[in-house]
Scaffold this motif. Structure first.
Motif, mmCIF file in Angstrom:
data_model
loop_
_atom_site.group_PDB
_atom_site.id
_atom_site.type_symbol
_atom_site.label_atom_id
_atom_site.label_comp_id
_atom_site.label_asym_id
_atom_site.label_seq_id
_atom_site.Cartn_x
_atom_site.Cartn_y
_atom_site.Cartn_z
ATOM 1 N N CYS A 1 28.286 -26.355 44.377
ATOM 2 C CA CYS A 1 27.302 -26.927 45.287
ATOM 3 C C CYS A 1 27.988 -27.747 46.375
ATOM 4 O O CYS A 1 28.961 -28.454 46.109
ATOM 5 N N ASN B 1 22.867 -32.521 43.916
ATOM 6 C CA ASN B 1 21.756 -31.568 43.818
ATOM 7 C C ASN B 1 21.912 -30.609 42.643
ATOM 8 O O ASN B 1 21.076 -29.726 42.451
ATOM 9 N N ASP C 1 11.586 -22.474 37.964
ATOM 10 C CA ASP C 1 11.510 -23.890 38.327
ATOM 11 C C ASP C 1 10.553 -24.659 37.424
ATOM 12 O O ASP C 1 9.855 -24.091 36.588
ATOM 13 N N THR D 1 21.964 -24.671 38.689
ATOM 14 C CA THR D 1 21.380 -24.612 40.023
ATOM 15 C C THR D 1 21.924 -25.718 40.913
ATOM 16 O O THR D 1 22.332 -26.779 40.420
ATOM 17 N N CYS D 2 21.928 -25.454 42.214
ATOM 18 C CA CYS D 2 22.265 -26.468 43.212
ATOM 19 C C CYS D 2 21.017 -27.014 43.896
ATOM 20 O O CYS D 2 21.123 -27.761 44.875
ATOM 21 N N ASP D 3 19.825 -26.618 43.425
ATOM 22 C CA ASP D 3 18.568 -26.957 44.097
ATOM 23 C C ASP D 3 17.697 -27.922 43.302
ATOM 24 O O ASP D 3 16.490 -28.019 43.539
ATOM 25 N N ASP E 1 13.223 -29.439 43.375
ATOM 26 C CA ASP E 1 12.353 -28.876 42.339
ATOM 27 C C ASP E 1 11.356 -29.926 41.856
ATOM 28 O O ASP E 1 11.735 -30.929 41.253
ATOM 29 N N ASP F 1 8.681 -23.914 43.944
ATOM 30 C CA ASP F 1 9.851 -24.162 44.775
ATOM 31 C C ASP F 1 10.808 -22.979 44.707
ATOM 32 O O ASP F 1 10.919 -22.298 43.681
ATOM 33 N N VAL G 1 13.854 -22.274 43.983
ATOM 34 C CA VAL G 1 15.054 -22.744 43.311
ATOM 35 C C VAL G 1 15.947 -21.551 42.972
ATOM 36 O O VAL G 1 15.507 -20.608 42.308
ATOM 37 N N GLN G 2 17.172 -21.590 43.449
ATOM 38 C CA GLN G 2 18.123 -20.515 43.178
ATOM 39 C C GLN G 2 19.039 -20.919 42.018
ATOM 40 O O GLN G 2 19.538 -22.042 41.972
#
Length: 294
Positions: free
Chosen positions: A193, A198, A213, A255-257, A261, A267, A269-270
């Motif tokens: 990330c 994040n 998410d 995840t970096c998201d 979230d 959302d 979210v990857q």
């Protein structure tokens, strides 16, 4: 603030096993009673520095009795200090009738509960908490002449909500039996990330689960922050710890998201990497993600 008794996951488990052995060596006389130890822990929330909750006691519905435990002085606890396997004792060796506990209620004071974000203190609203407390309706069993040890996970990522009126705590509480739980930890050599703040690890019940998410039909059981192992190291390495997981099979995703979230909306979210892990009671499973550079 009042000093806090911090108890690591390993210490809780060891204490439970030792106590169990002592009970097993007892004379065998039946008393019709058992004992309960209760701790609290937390899965962290992004963006907050502290989440202070004032606890004044605990109510327990055991059989036909309602046991009211009121602390000599309120316990003001920073839930964000109780992550990565740390927990705090809130019911200590309480004698209860043997058999089923119907519910547990945590007594809290909304007026003295706050959240600190970017160094600024805000009131933390706890709807109905002042009147009704925070109730767990999951039944548990108190063994006759034995000891039951449980941990309550607040999971602040799912519990703290922000709107135009400020911050609200609607607790998502998990009740974990410490005699049947294990832990998960792992590391990797790159943060992937751009902003490590994040990053988070999501844990889902079952193998081969498609990571999704918060608030989705297949939302995570719990989450964990990613932290830097050694800021002075030439090559950055990161780690995570998820404690108090009931024994079973899980899917773990990175995840970096995490910071975007929320429960309020779907959302995008990857998830970068997923793995299947098995948690065994009393053991710590290891899952090291293999991540590519961004």
């Amino acid at each position: 603030m009042k000093s806090k008794q911090m108890i690591l996951y390993a210490g809780i488990l060891t204490s439970t096993l030792i106590t169990g052995l002592m009970i097993g060596c007892d004379s065998g006389n039946s008393t019709g009673q058992g004992r309960l130890n209760l701790h609290i822990t937390d899965a962290p929330v992004d963006g907050a520095d502290n989440v202070w909750i004032e606890f004044t006691g605990v109510e327990i519905k055991a059989g036909s009795e309602t046991i009211d435990i009121t602390y000599d002085a309120p316990k003001t606890i920073d839930l964000l200090a109780l992550t990565a396997g740390a927990a705090e004792l809130i019911v200590d060796d309480q004698v209860l009738p043997a058999g089923q506990v119907e519910w547990i209620r945590l007594k809290v004071t909304e007026a003295n509960s706050t959240i600190i974000v970017d160094g600024i203190q805000h009131n933390l609203q706890i709807p109905s908490g002042e009147q009704n407390g925070l109730k767990l309706n999951r039944p548990i069993t108190i063994p006759e002449n034995g000891v039951a040890t449980f941990t309550i996970d607040f999971d602040l990522r799912k519990s703290v909500h922000q709107n135009s009126n400020g911050y609200t705590l609607r607790p998502t509480l998990r009740l974990i039996d410490n005699s049947t739980d294990g832990a998960l930890q792992g590391s990797f050599m790159t943060g992937y990330c751009k902003n490590i703040n994040n990053a988070a690890v999501y844990v889902y019940e079952g193998t081969g689960v498609t990571a999704n998410d918060l608030g989705s039909a297949s939302e995570p059981v719990t989450t964990a922050r990613v932290t830097l192992v050694d800021p002075l190291a030439a090559i950055a390495s990161y780690k995570y710890t998820v404690a108090f997981l009931p024994a079973g099979n899980y899917t773990v995703a990175y995840t970096c998201d995490a910071s975007i979230d929320t429960l309020e909306s779907g959302d995008e979210v990857q998830f970068i990497s997923t793995s299947n892990v098995t948690i065994v009671a009393g053991q710590t499973a290891v899952n090291n993600f293999e991540l590519r550079e961004m």
